[in-house]
Enzyme design. Structure first.
Site, mmCIF file in Angstrom:
data_model
loop_
_atom_site.group_PDB
_atom_site.id
_atom_site.type_symbol
_atom_site.label_atom_id
_atom_site.label_comp_id
_atom_site.label_asym_id
_atom_site.label_seq_id
_atom_site.Cartn_x
_atom_site.Cartn_y
_atom_site.Cartn_z
ATOM 1 N N ASP A 150 31.162 11.782 24.034
ATOM 2 C CA ASP A 150 31.600 11.741 25.866
ATOM 3 C C ASP A 150 31.600 13.066 25.880
ATOM 4 O O ASP A 150 30.884 13.144 26.947
ATOM 5 C CB ASP A 150 33.069 11.256 25.534
ATOM 6 C CG ASP A 150 33.839 11.102 26.543
ATOM 7 O OD1 ASP A 150 33.748 10.885 28.043
ATOM 8 O OD2 ASP A 150 35.467 11.397 26.528
ATOM 9 N N PHE A 187 37.054 3.235 30.060
ATOM 10 C CA PHE A 187 37.214 3.817 28.747
ATOM 11 C C PHE A 187 37.351 2.432 27.522
ATOM 12 O O PHE A 187 37.869 0.735 28.104
ATOM 13 C CB PHE A 187 39.573 3.721 28.649
ATOM 14 C CG PHE A 187 39.383 4.668 27.265
ATOM 15 C CD1 PHE A 187 39.377 5.816 26.915
ATOM 16 C CD2 PHE A 187 39.754 4.045 26.369
ATOM 17 C CE1 PHE A 187 39.869 6.231 25.582
ATOM 18 C CE2 PHE A 187 40.245 3.872 24.693
ATOM 19 C CZ PHE A 187 40.477 5.516 24.704
ATOM 20 N N GLU A 193 28.277 8.998 14.904
ATOM 21 C CA GLU A 193 29.671 8.389 15.709
ATOM 22 C C GLU A 193 29.746 7.196 16.843
ATOM 23 O O GLU A 193 28.844 6.565 16.631
ATOM 24 C CB GLU A 193 29.295 9.930 16.658
ATOM 25 C CG GLU A 193 30.303 10.155 17.413
ATOM 26 C CD GLU A 193 32.133 10.283 17.053
ATOM 27 O OE1 GLU A 193 32.482 9.434 15.787
ATOM 28 O OE2 GLU A 193 32.589 11.406 17.227
#
Ligand code: IMP
Ligand code: MG
Length: 175
Positions: A101, A150, A97
């Site tokens: 999160d 982010f 992955e």
């Protein structure tokens, strides 16, 4: 979305960590029947670089899952948009992955793949944001723990952009 990108993990650092992870995983799986299952599309760059640094026999497969969207979905169930192609019975599955999160994607994918009766399932993620976890999942192999920012690049996108950046960058939204 307008904004700028600030380098968080430079290319050289990403690549040397992936090299390190590759040799650790290769050692752990040298006597196993490894299938790397990449989650499309974010894991593609990481998986390519990682497997180039693994000097063992392995197979590659891919899945695509929907994101659950906006955090409004209380069930946090993801939809399987593309299943693996190969039979995973008795195999040693390593889910690849880009980032863990909330953990919902990995939790769902693990539940789904367990039903295919593999010998083992572990998780390898380039990035991990442990502070954002909603479900208790852990990756066995993690490239970097990062703060709650982010990030884009090295496979990670913002509205499908920036996946091709050769580094991991912080997206700073323009105010
Ligand atoms: P989780 O299910 O909340 O763990 O989310 C995993 C997915 O959310 C990842 O595969 C990414 O596609 C996306 N995601 C989470 N954080 C970021 C980020 O900082 N940048 C880009 N994508 C992210
Ligand atoms: Mg993703």
């Amino acid at each position: 979305m307008e904004g700028s990108i600030e380098i968080l993990i430079p290319k050289e650092k990403v690549e040397s960590r992936i090299k390190e992870l590759g040799s650790i995983i290769a050692e752990d799986y040298k006597d196993k029947d490894l299938v790397c299952v990449g989650l499309l599309k974010g894991s593609v760059m990481f998986m390519a670089e990682l497997t180039k640094n693994m000097n063992i026999d392995l197979a590659m497969d891919f899945m695509k899952v929907s994101s659950y969207g906006g955090g409004m979905d209380s069930t946090g169930v993801v939809k399987i948009l593309k299943d693996v192609d190969e039979d995973l019975t008795g195999k040693d599955v390593l889910i690849i992955e880009d980032i863990i999160d909330t953990g919902l994607t990995i939790a769902n994918v693990k539940d789904f793949l367990v039903k295919k009766m593999p010998n083992s399932i572990k998780v390898c993620s380039l990035l991990d944001k442990p502070s954002r976890r909603k479900v208790d999942v852990k990756g066995e192999y993690i490239g970097f723990e990062i703060p709650d920012e982010f990030v884009v690049g090295y496979g990670l996108d913002l509205d499908e952009k920036y996946r091709n950046l050769p580094f991991v960058g912080k997206f700073i939204q323009k105010k």
